[in-house]
Design an enzyme around this catalytic site. Structure first.
Site, PDB file in Angstrom:
ATOM      1  N   ASP A  90     -25.342  -9.779 140.230  1.00 45.09           N
ATOM      2  CA  ASP A  90     -25.042 -10.428 141.515  1.00 45.09           C
ATOM      3  C   ASP A  90     -26.131 -11.410 141.953  1.00 45.09           C
ATOM      4  O   ASP A  90     -25.969 -12.113 142.946  1.00 45.09           O
ATOM      5  CB  ASP A  90     -24.848  -9.361 142.600  1.00 45.09           C
ATOM      6  CG  ASP A  90     -25.976  -8.339 142.599  1.00 45.09           C
ATOM      7  OD1 ASP A  90     -25.724  -7.174 142.218  1.00 45.09           O
ATOM      8  OD2 ASP A  90     -27.112  -8.726 142.905  1.00 45.09           O
ATOM      9  N   GLU A 110     -27.919 -11.044 131.391  1.00 45.97           N
ATOM     10  CA  GLU A 110     -26.807 -10.245 131.925  1.00 45.97           C
ATOM     11  C   GLU A 110     -25.733 -10.149 130.860  1.00 45.97           C
ATOM     12  O   GLU A 110     -25.384 -11.151 130.215  1.00 45.97           O
ATOM     13  CB  GLU A 110     -26.266 -10.921 133.191  1.00 45.97           C
ATOM     14  CG  GLU A 110     -24.918 -10.499 133.677  1.00 45.97           C
ATOM     15  CD  GLU A 110     -24.804  -9.028 134.022  1.00 45.97           C
ATOM     16  OE1 GLU A 110     -23.890  -8.375 133.487  1.00 45.97           O
ATOM     17  OE2 GLU A 110     -25.618  -8.544 134.850  1.00 45.97           O
ATOM     18  N   ASP A 142     -26.585  -8.799 125.691  1.00 50.50           N
ATOM     19  CA  ASP A 142     -26.967  -7.408 125.922  1.00 50.50           C
ATOM     20  C   ASP A 142     -28.493  -7.383 126.007  1.00 50.50           C
ATOM     21  O   ASP A 142     -29.173  -7.915 125.126  1.00 50.50           O
ATOM     22  CB  ASP A 142     -26.485  -6.530 124.761  1.00 50.50           C
ATOM     23  CG  ASP A 142     -26.750  -5.051 124.995  1.00 50.50           C
ATOM     24  OD1 ASP A 142     -25.955  -4.225 124.497  1.00 50.50           O
ATOM     25  OD2 ASP A 142     -27.732  -4.726 125.689  1.00 50.50           O
ATOM     26  N   ASP A 160     -32.549  -4.358 136.385  1.00 43.58           N
ATOM     27  CA  ASP A 160     -31.578  -4.106 137.457  1.00 43.58           C
ATOM     28  C   ASP A 160     -30.247  -3.792 136.805  1.00 43.58           C
ATOM     29  O   ASP A 160     -29.343  -4.613 136.741  1.00 43.58           O
ATOM     30  CB  ASP A 160     -31.459  -5.339 138.360  1.00 43.58           C
ATOM     31  CG  ASP A 160     -30.404  -5.138 139.443  1.00 43.58           C
ATOM     32  OD1 ASP A 160     -29.826  -6.140 139.908  1.00 43.58           O
ATOM     33  OD2 ASP A 160     -30.127  -3.964 139.782  1.00 43.58           O
ATOM     34  N   THR A 162     -26.859  -1.121 135.666  1.00 48.90           N
ATOM     35  CA  THR A 162     -25.943  -0.098 136.153  1.00 48.90           C
ATOM     36  C   THR A 162     -26.528   1.253 135.731  1.00 48.90           C
ATOM     37  O   THR A 162     -27.625   1.326 135.186  1.00 48.90           O
ATOM     38  CB  THR A 162     -24.561  -0.315 135.504  1.00 48.90           C
ATOM     39  OG1 THR A 162     -24.754  -0.639 134.120  1.00 48.90           O
ATOM     40  CG2 THR A 162     -23.824  -1.459 136.160  1.00 48.90           C
ATOM     41  N   PRO A 167     -21.944   0.107 129.378  1.00 49.48           N
ATOM     42  CA  PRO A 167     -22.874  -0.911 128.861  1.00 49.48           C
ATOM     43  C   PRO A 167     -24.323  -0.661 129.280  1.00 49.48           C
ATOM     44  O   PRO A 167     -25.244  -1.075 128.594  1.00 49.48           O
ATOM     45  CB  PRO A 167     -22.356  -2.206 129.478  1.00 49.48           C
ATOM     46  CG  PRO A 167     -21.579  -1.800 130.691  1.00 49.48           C
ATOM     47  CD  PRO A 167     -20.951  -0.484 130.321  1.00 49.48           C
TER      48      PRO A 167
END
Ligand code: SAM
Length: 292
Positions: A90, A110, A142, A160, A162, A167
């Site tokens: 984001d 990202e 990745d 940062d 998940t 992933p």
């Protein structure tokens, strides 16, 4: 009047509880190549982004996590020029990092281009200043691949990611942390999104014990993010420079003054230092990692 849709946070189903959020309006929903993405308007938290049933960012409280994941490592380092963000879809953290004029180059790696594309449309408050800044570059890859291959060397790495599912799982592995160490400059520091210790205890102990196999100093600092349910959020800390997290309030305040005292809503020099004073139950999880 029809009952409004409620979207559940399913991250803690195994603990027998679910937060559900009332939906004023779904702004965007899709299955990307990597994950389920939904963005909706909530009456109190504003825009809320969820990936695979886990809250990622909300308009109301994003400042806590984004400021603590960016200003703590950069002010602790003191002369960071080259910064790497792994994940960060984001761009909320990138926006904070670029407030540091001493930073000469910011690279964000990202895995999911859709998250960034949708953020350009729905989080212009982050992506607008970021993509307008020539110091910023985005790489879709990745994070594991990138840190294993890059020739670049970074003064600060901000993971940062998940949670360690799907992933994001590889970003909590020995291989990934070793890859990060490989592309860190002398005295560099890495910080990681490391979950909520009261619910994700092993995640923190695992990461810190992995840090300590690679770095002279491994620990965490904390902050409370209302929509990262469960109280304190832990941010992992890994560096060979054991002095970095022992800086004084005066040292950090001097660096903040030199950086032009840009506005913040959560981070202050005092909060920076206090964040490393761990509540005993969290300090014990870090100590357990040290005994491993
Ligand atoms: N602050 C949020 C949290 O604490 O849960 C994370 C925000 S950010 C949206 C997480 C980003 O990590 C997502 O955009 C996701 O696509 C990205 N990501 C997950 N696994 C990745 C990987 N292996 N390499 C690079 N980015 C990854």
């Amino acid at each position: 009047m029809a009952e409004r849709r409620r979207i559940p946070e399913t991250l803690f189903d195994d603990f027998g509880f679910r937060m559900t959020y009332e939906v004023e309006r779904v702004l965007y929903e899709m299955h990307t190549e990597h994950q389920h993405l939904v963005l909706f308007e909530h009456p109190f938290f504003g825009k809320m982004l969820m990936l695979d049933g886990a809250t990622q960012v909300t308009t109301k409280d994003e400042f806590v996590y984004h400021e603590m994941m960016s200003h703590v490592p950069i002010f602790a380092h003191g002369s960071a020029k080259d910064v790497l963000i792994v994940g960060g879809g984001d761009c909320g953290i990138a926006e904070e990092v670029l407030k540091h004029k001493t930073v000469k180059r910011l690279t964000q790696v990202e895995i999911d281009a859709s998250v960034v594309e949708f953020a350009k449309e729905h989080f212009p408050e982050f992506t607008g200043p970021v993509f307008a800044d020539r110091r910023f570059e985005l790489i879709i890859d990745d994070g594991m691949n990138y840190v294993a291959k890059t020739e670049r060397r970074f003064d600060v790495i901000i993971v940062d990611s998940t949670d360690p599912l799907g992933p994001g799982k590889v970003l909590f592995s020995d291989e990934f942390y070793a890859g990060c160490r490989r592309c860190m400059s002398k005295g560099a520091v890495m910080v990681t999104q490391n979950g909520v210790p009261i619910l994700q205890a092993d995640e923190l102990t695992d990461s810190v014990s992995k840090f300590l196999r690679l770095f002279a100093d491994g620990s965490c600092y904390v902050a409370a993010i209302p929509t990262y349910v469960g109280g304190h959020m832990a941010m992992g800390w890994a560096t060979d420079n054991t002095k970095l997290r022992r800086a004084s309030v005066k040292t950090i305040a001097d660096r903040y003054r030199k950086a032009g005292r840009f506005p913040t809503k959560y981070w202050t020099p005092e909060v920076h230092i206090a964040a490393f004073a761990l509540p005993r139950f969290i300090a014990e999880k870090v100590a357990k990692a040290k005994r491993r």
